[in-house]
Motif scaffolding. Structure first.
Motif, short mmCIF file in Angstrom:
data_model
loop_
_atom_site.label_atom_id
_atom_site.label_comp_id
_atom_site.label_asym_id
_atom_site.label_seq_id
_atom_site.Cartn_x
_atom_site.Cartn_y
_atom_site.Cartn_z
N ASN A 1 0.60 -1.13 0.20
CA ASN A 1 -0.01 0.15 0.10
C ASN A 1 0.74 1.20 0.00
O ASN A 1 0.45 2.32 0.25
N LEU B 1 4.58 -11.05 24.89
CA LEU B 1 3.65 -11.46 26.18
C LEU B 1 4.42 -11.49 27.70
O LEU B 1 3.57 -11.23 28.53
N GLY C 1 -4.82 -10.54 16.70
CA GLY C 1 -6.19 -10.51 16.10
C GLY C 1 -5.97 -9.25 15.06
O GLY C 1 -6.97 -8.72 14.51
N GLY C 2 -5.05 -8.47 15.15
CA GLY C 2 -5.13 -7.26 14.24
C GLY C 2 -4.53 -7.75 12.68
O GLY C 2 -4.05 -8.61 12.55
N ASP C 3 -4.31 -6.51 11.80
CA ASP C 3 -3.74 -6.65 10.59
C ASP C 3 -2.37 -7.32 10.82
O ASP C 3 -1.96 -8.09 9.84
N THR C 4 -1.38 -6.73 11.70
CA THR C 4 0.00 -7.77 11.79
C THR C 4 -0.26 -9.09 11.97
O THR C 4 0.52 -9.75 11.20
N GLU D 1 -1.41 -10.51 8.63
CA GLU D 1 -0.27 -10.31 7.68
C GLU D 1 0.94 -11.31 7.87
O GLU D 1 1.34 -11.83 7.09
N HIS E 1 -6.44 -15.90 19.09
CA HIS E 1 -6.86 -14.75 19.35
C HIS E 1 -7.85 -14.69 20.62
O HIS E 1 -8.50 -15.62 21.04
N ARG E 2 -7.50 -13.75 21.61
CA ARG E 2 -8.11 -13.89 22.77
C ARG E 2 -9.44 -13.47 22.91
O ARG E 2 -10.22 -13.68 24.01
N ARG E 3 -10.13 -13.04 21.72
CA ARG E 3 -11.58 -12.94 21.54
C ARG E 3 -12.11 -13.71 20.30
O ARG E 3 -11.35 -14.51 19.90
N ARG F 1 -9.62 -8.00 14.94
CA ARG F 1 -9.83 -6.54 14.90
C ARG F 1 -9.09 -6.04 13.26
O ARG F 1 -9.42 -5.11 12.92
N GLN G 1 -5.93 -17.73 25.20
CA GLN G 1 -4.71 -16.86 25.35
C GLN G 1 -3.56 -17.63 25.59
O GLN G 1 -3.58 -18.70 26.36
N ILE H 1 1.02 -8.77 18.39
CA ILE H 1 0.03 -7.99 19.45
C ILE H 1 0.06 -6.72 19.47
O ILE H 1 -0.37 -6.01 20.40
N TYR I 1 2.27 -2.49 19.31
CA TYR I 1 3.40 -2.10 19.58
C TYR I 1 3.64 -1.21 20.88
O TYR I 1 2.58 -0.74 21.43
P1 NDP Z 1 -3.54 -3.94 16.94
O1 NDP Z 1 -3.37 -3.23 18.22
O2 NDP Z 1 -4.36 -3.55 15.78
O3 NDP Z 1 -3.87 -5.45 17.33
C1 NDP Z 1 -3.10 -6.00 18.27
C2 NDP Z 1 -3.83 -7.54 18.43
O4 NDP Z 1 -3.19 -8.23 19.56
C3 NDP Z 1 -5.14 -7.31 18.94
O5 NDP Z 1 -6.19 -8.30 18.21
C4 NDP Z 1 -5.17 -7.70 20.38
O6 NDP Z 1 -6.42 -8.01 20.74
C5 NDP Z 1 -4.10 -8.37 20.39
N1 NDP Z 1 -3.25 -8.43 21.68
C6 NDP Z 1 -2.93 -7.30 22.31
N2 NDP Z 1 -2.19 -7.53 23.56
C7 NDP Z 1 -2.45 -8.87 23.86
C8 NDP Z 1 -2.19 -9.90 24.70
N3 NDP Z 1 -1.42 -9.49 25.69
N4 NDP Z 1 -2.37 -11.04 24.54
C9 NDP Z 1 -3.21 -11.35 23.55
N5 NDP Z 1 -3.49 -10.88 22.58
C10 NDP Z 1 -3.15 -9.32 22.60
O7 NDP Z 1 -1.89 -4.02 16.20
P2 NDP Z 1 -1.43 -4.28 14.76
O8 NDP Z 1 0.14 -4.67 14.97
O9 NDP Z 1 -2.24 -5.60 14.39
O10 NDP Z 1 -1.75 -3.03 13.96
C11 NDP Z 1 -1.16 -2.03 14.33
C12 NDP Z 1 -1.66 -0.91 13.24
O11 NDP Z 1 -0.83 -0.83 12.10
C13 NDP Z 1 -3.07 -0.98 12.91
O12 NDP Z 1 -3.63 0.59 12.89
C14 NDP Z 1 -3.12 -1.72 11.54
O13 NDP Z 1 -4.30 -1.61 10.92
C15 NDP Z 1 -1.88 -1.35 10.99
N6 NDP Z 1 -1.09 -2.41 10.03
C16 NDP Z 1 -1.52 -2.38 8.85
C17 NDP Z 1 -1.13 -3.35 7.98
C18 NDP Z 1 -1.37 -3.17 6.53
O14 NDP Z 1 -2.58 -2.53 6.20
N7 NDP Z 1 -0.85 -3.82 5.60
C19 NDP Z 1 -0.15 -4.39 8.22
C20 NDP Z 1 -0.03 -4.29 9.73
C21 NDP Z 1 -0.61 -3.33 10.62
P3 NDP Z 1 -7.78 -7.45 20.97
O15 NDP Z 1 -8.41 -7.05 19.58
O16 NDP Z 1 -8.63 -8.25 22.02
O17 NDP Z 1 -7.36 -6.07 21.41
#
Ligand code: NDP
Length: 352
Positions: A84, A152, A186-189, A192, A208-210, A214, A236, A271, A273
Motif C-alpha cells: 500500500n 507477552l 487479531g489485528g492486521d499484523t 499479515e 486470538h483472545r476474543r 480486529r 490466550q 500483538i 506496539y
Molecule cells: P493492533 O493493536 O491493531 O492489534 C493487536 C492485536 O493483538 C489485537 O487483536 C489484540 O487483541 C491483540 N493483543 C494485544 N495484546 C495482547 C496480549 N497481551 N495477549 C493477546 N493478544 C493481545 O496491532 P497491529 O500490530 O495488528 O496493527 C497496528 C496498526 O498497524 C493497525 O492500525 C493496523 O491496521 C496497521 N497495520 C496495517 C497493515 C496493512 O495495512 N498492511 C499491516 C500491519 C499493521 P484485541 O483485539 O482483543 O484487542
C-alpha cells in the motif's frame, strides 16, 4: 534466528556528496566515545518518518544527522510485502523500501549514526543527545523513534526467543519450512504475519483472545480463505513449552478458563506496539498510552523539538502517513531554524 538484518550489507551511498568538515569525514557512527558533533538538525529514528524528514532537511541544506538506532529502518524492517505504499504497484519488501529511503537521504548529504540515543538534555539550546559514547548537539531535533513490537512477557517466551519464538515472520519464517506455527493476535499484523508464514509452514494457527478479529476486512477475508490458516478463538497463550526449542504452547480459554496444550514448532507474536520514548519521556509530554503528544502540527512542548511518525500516531500507523509526517516535521524545523537566524548551507541550498 532473530531480527538480524546484517545480510543487507552496507548501504551504498552511490553518488552522495562528500560531507564537509571534520565531523563529517566518515559515517558519524565511527566517531569514538568522547566525540562532540554538532548539527543544525538531528533526527532520531530511521523509519519512514525519520528518513523522509532527512530527505527534506538535507534538500533544504540543513545537513542533518540521523541517529537511527542499532537496527535502523524501523518497523518496515520486520514487515513483509508492502502493498500500500504509493509508487510500487507490484508491492515492495519493507527492508528494500527503507534502503531506498536511506539512499535518497544520503544522496543529499544526510549522515547516519547507527546507534541508539541513550539520553537527551532538552533544557537549553543547543539540545544535547548522547549515543554510543558520543555527544551530539543540535539546534533542532526531530523525534521519529517509532514504536516497537510487544511481547507477552512470559518467562519461557523470553527463554525460547530465537529458538522458535519470534516477533518477525519476515526474518524467521524461512526456518519453519514444512513445520507448524502459532501466531498470536487479531489485528492486521497477525493476519499479515500468518499469511506470509503460509509460504513456509504447512499449518498456521492464529490464536486470538476474543472471537472477533480486529484486522481490516480485506485482511480477514484473505486469512479466512487461506486453507493453511486455522483459528483458535477466545484463547490466550499462557506458557511456551519446550526445553531447547519450542514444542508447543499452553492455551487458556478466556471464557471458560480451561487450559489445553497445543503442539507447535514456532510461536510468532503480533500483538501490537509500544512507542519508543524512553530517552524523551522525561522531557516531552506523553499521553495515557505512552505516545508523545504533538502541539501545533509537528511541534512539542519544547520549541525546536519536533515529533513525527508512529511515536505519536497510534491512529494511522502507516508507512505513508509516517513519511508524510516526517516531511511536515522537517518543513516546520526548517522554518523554525530560519526564524531563529540559523541558515541552511549555500551549496546544498542551491541544489533544491
Ligand atoms: P493492533 O493493536 O491493531 O492489534 C493487536 C492485536 O493483538 C489485537 O487483536 C489484540 O487483541 C491483540 N493483543 C494485544 N495484546 C495482547 C496480549 N497481551 N495477549 C493477546 N493478544 C493481545 O496491532 P497491529 O500490530 O495488528 O496493527 C497496528 C496498526 O498497524 C493497525 O492500525 C493496523 O491496521 C496497521 N497495520 C496495517 C497493515 C496493512 O495495512 N498492511 C499491516 C500491519 C499493521 P484485541 O483485539 O482483543 O484487542
Amino acid at each position: 534466528m532473530n531480527s538480524d538484518f546484517s545480510g543487507l550489507g552496507p548501504i551504498d551511498l552511490g553518488d552522495a556528496p562528500t560531507p564537509d568538515g571534520p565531523d563529517r569525514s566518515g559515517p558519524v557512527s565511527e566517531q569514538g566515545p568522547g566525540a562532540r558533533i554538532h548539527a543544525k538538525v538531528i533526527i532520531v529514528g530511521s523509519g519512514p518518518a525519520g528518513l523522509t524528514a532527512a530527505i527534506y532537511a538535507s534538500r533544504a541544506g540543513l545537513e542533518p544527522i540521523v541517529i537511527g538506532g542499532y537496527v535502523p529502518g524501523g518497523q518496515l524492517m520486520i514487515t513483509t510485502e508492502v502493498e500500500n505504499y504509493p509508487g510500487f504497484p507490484e508491492g515492495i519488501q519493507g527492508p528494500e523500501l527503507m534502503e531506498l529511503f536511506r539512499r535518497q537521504a544520503a544522496r543529499f548529504g544526510t549522515t547516519f549514526a547507527d546507534a541508539d540515543v541513550e539520553r537527551v538534555d532538552l533544557s537549553a539550546r543547543p539540545f544535547r543527545l548522547w549515543a554510543a559514547g558520543a555527544e551530539y548537539t543540535a539546534d533542532a531535533v526531530i523525534v521519529a523513534t517509532g514504536a516497537s513490537a510487544l511481547w507477552l512477557d512470559l518467562e519461557n517466551e523470553t527463554r525460547l526467543r530465537g529458538r522458535g519464538v519470534s516477533a518477525c515472520a519476515t526474518c524467521d519464517g524461512f526456518f519453519f519450512r514444512g513445520k507448524e506455527v502459532v501466531v498470536v493476535g487479531g489485528g492486521d499484523t497477525a493476519i499479515e504475519e500468518a499469511t506470509f508464514l503460509t509460504r513456509f509452514a504447512t499449518k498456521v494457527t492464529i490464536v486470538h483472545r476474543r472471537d472477533q478479529l480486529r484486522a481490516s476486512r480485506i485482511m480477514q477475508q484473505r486469512a479466512l480463505a487461506n486453507p493453511r490458516i486455522g483459528f483458535r478463538w477466545n484463547k490466550q497463550v499462557v506458557d511456551v513449552l519446550g526445553d531447547d526449542v519450542v514444542t508447543g504452547v499452553r492455551l487458556r480459554d478466556t471464557v471458560t478458563g480451561e487450559e489445553t496444550d497445543e503442539p507447535t514448532d514456532g510461536l510468532f507474536l503480533a500483538i501490537g506496539y509500544r512507542p519508543n520514548t524512553d530517552a524523551f519521556r522525561d522531557w516531552l509530554e506523553v499521553d495515557e498510552k505512552g505516545y508523545l503528544v504533538v502541539h501545533d502540527e509537528t511541534g512539542s512542548r519544547i520549541e525546536g523539538v519536533f515529533i513525527a511518525g508512529d511515536v505519536h500516531d497510534h491512529r494511522y500507523r502507516q508507512a505513508v502517513t509516517a513519511a508524510g509526517d516526517g516531511c511536515r516535521a522537517a518543513i516546520d524545523a526548517e522554518r523554525w531554524l530560519e526564524a531563529q537566524g540559523i541558515p541552511e548551507t549555500t551549496a546544498a541550498a542551491t541544489a533544491r
